[in-house]
Enzyme design. Sequence first.
Site, PDB file in Angstrom:
ATOM      1  CG  HIS A 416      -5.194 -56.688 -32.857  1.00  0.00           C
ATOM      2  ND1 HIS A 416      -6.357 -56.365 -33.353  1.00  0.00           N
ATOM      3  CD2 HIS A 416      -4.906 -57.871 -32.886  1.00  0.00           C
ATOM      4  CE1 HIS A 416      -6.944 -57.528 -33.610  1.00  0.00           C
ATOM      5  NE2 HIS A 416      -6.060 -58.559 -33.564  1.00  0.00           N
ATOM      6  CD  GLU A 430      -5.080 -60.409 -30.783  1.00  0.00           C
ATOM      7  OE1 GLU A 430      -6.220 -60.198 -30.780  1.00  0.00           O
ATOM      8  OE2 GLU A 430      -4.798 -60.862 -31.933  1.00  0.00           O
ATOM      9  CG  HIS A 492      -3.079 -61.972 -35.231  1.00  0.00           C
ATOM     10  ND1 HIS A 492      -4.146 -60.778 -35.155  1.00  0.00           N
ATOM     11  CD2 HIS A 492      -2.253 -61.459 -36.331  1.00  0.00           C
ATOM     12  CE1 HIS A 492      -4.176 -59.779 -35.972  1.00  0.00           C
ATOM     13  NE2 HIS A 492      -2.774 -60.445 -36.789  1.00  0.00           N
ATOM     14  CD  GLU A 555      -5.321 -65.592 -34.575  1.00  0.00           C
ATOM     15  OE1 GLU A 555      -5.011 -65.296 -33.442  1.00  0.00           O
ATOM     16  OE2 GLU A 555      -5.710 -64.638 -35.306  1.00  0.00           O
TER      17      GLU A 555
END
Lengths: 601, 102
Positions: A416, A430, A492, A555
């Site tokens: 992101h 995030e 992430h 993640e």
Amino acid sequence: MLLAAVILSVASFREAKASEAEGAPLTIVNAQFVSVNDPSLRTLLRDLGDTIAWRHGERDVLITTANHTVVTFTVGDRRYEIGPFGAQARYAPYTKNGIPYLPLKELLATLWVAPVQSGRDLVLEPQLASIDVRSTTTGTTLVARAAVPLRPRIVQRSSTRVVYQFSGIGSAVGGTRTLNGGGIRDFVIRTTGTLATAQTFLTVDLLAGATLSQPGSDDGRDFALFVRAKSVAAVSATPQSGATQVPREAQVTGVDVIPTQESFTVAIVVSGDAAYTWHRLAAPDNRFWIDVDGAHLAVPSRDDRWNGHVTGVRVDQDTPSNVRVALSLAQPLLITVVPSGSGLRIIVANDVALNPSRSGYGSIGSIVSSAQESPPPTPAPEPTELLTPVPLGAQQFAPREYIPTNPRLIVIDPGHGGNDPGTIYRGVEEKTLTLDMALRLRSILLAHGWQVRMTRTTDTAVDPDAQTDHDELQARDDVANENGARLFIAIHVNAYGGSSIPKGTTSYYSKSDDVPLARDVEDAIAREAGTQDDGIVKSRLYVTLHALMPAVLVETAFLTNQSDFAKLESPAWRQRIAQAMADGIETYARDFPAPTPSPGG
Amino acid sequence: MRYAAVQNVAGPPSGRHVIRFPPGTRVDSASIDGSTADIDLSNDVTQQSGTFGENGEFKALVYTLTAIPGIDAVQITIAGRRLQTLPHGNLELDTPLRRSDW
């Protein structure tokens, strides 16, 4: 070792309240150690604009200085880190009642503050920490640094002399230095006043016709002075008199310059033990230099000119006990200093550095730095004739093997960024966490000798012109694909809107080539970062699928789970998972060497 | 096939801890083209919050529909449009999804 308790007071930081500060809040500390909860330390850090992060039960204590350098101390370990650089303290931090105690001397040195004995008190005084001089025939650059804004004031000015006053600080450097060149005859640093009203003066005596300018600095903690000599006089570098040079323990026996397409490496070969310090100037000057203290230059000095990002390399015996290697740079590039078995390597990447640290130090030889713990990755072996010839048919139908053109390059993709915050939970975005963890991972990998490219280093989209989510994701893969990277790691933070139960770390992959990398990274995180091991999961995620090289999307933990949220919020934990990712990558790189081109093609 | 898709996207009764599509996600159309099920989801599906859900939802949908004899792939469209990737997500959607993607 039992040490007398002394009193630590914070003086001279608050000029406005100097008299009050002199007798100010006092805390009993051990002369060798200070508690992370010590109120004086907290006050000191606050006044310096530094922050300290530590969570109960964790071994790492992280201090982020005002110039964005992260200093990491680890309980039970004498080694500590200043940004990506390692150093070693005399004593390891320890815990008492669960509270870490840090070695005072080293801590204060990293903060550029000196403990000064005043009667029974130990008073902390911000220091003019360094003064660096680079003199050429055309002029001289003089840079002074401190942990607090310097606020220079000119108290005397004539055609031959200028005197600057710095209020409220002492000096770790002092005395007279004679240049007789570059427009400066000599300069003097001296400190006067009491501890609470310390004044440091810099007196510069100019040669006839010299002019000076004083450019601003990023944050006021650097003071720079440029002196231009009247004319380009033929002042050649004085060769060192070898006959009178006392042989020293440390010798610089070689300086090799290794320019490649991806980076520019200067290898300094040092025999014996030596400490080193490095400094760099802010843009647009961009110069970087490293001083090997207590070393003698055993090879001729040199002053090379280069075409490219690095425009000059200069090596000389700067003082009788100090060898200086200075680089001129066209841009503020990312520079890594790595102690190696034979000395030091300065690696200049082609990436522009974001908020680069301005200085650092370490040592070579018997004092082991953390950067030496992991050997730099061995270069891919040269193809040899012993390779078994592959039948043509098999070669044609076998899946095409990816061969990295840069087997030492790792691309890190912080998920992101910019207008896309990723998940937002309890005000935590995030994109901010992924960038933080990615920057930490970058520091570790660079210190271990890898080359690193980030898809982004700030809060921005990778492709600001992207029309679709797809374009943005492809831009991330392009960074790796176009640079022939060895591997790609996307970072992430997970979330699940439907429930707060899911937690832990998952490493996602898409191609069969990704599996060992995902496995090694997941395993290292499960081992070192304390999250639930949710295993590796195959999925058709864009970035892993379209990266040509082995790729993994980590993640790291769930923002939507309470215990994971606490971890994600902890800088110490983020450092831990960054270290775990680095360990996983290095395990993978060791077990799966980069393929090399086959002889035929 | 439409029934299977609708049931899968709606998920089991509330109170069960399973991975669900974002609330409000509907199957707006379902048809079969050869061996591919074409599923159009409402825009609600883009209200994603993490790879965990995104991966699980689509995996479940593809496994459910490819369990029907004759169907081996699922082409997703969102609000009538074929997209290259799931908006706000990481999943590639421009070609039919298959069990082998997981």
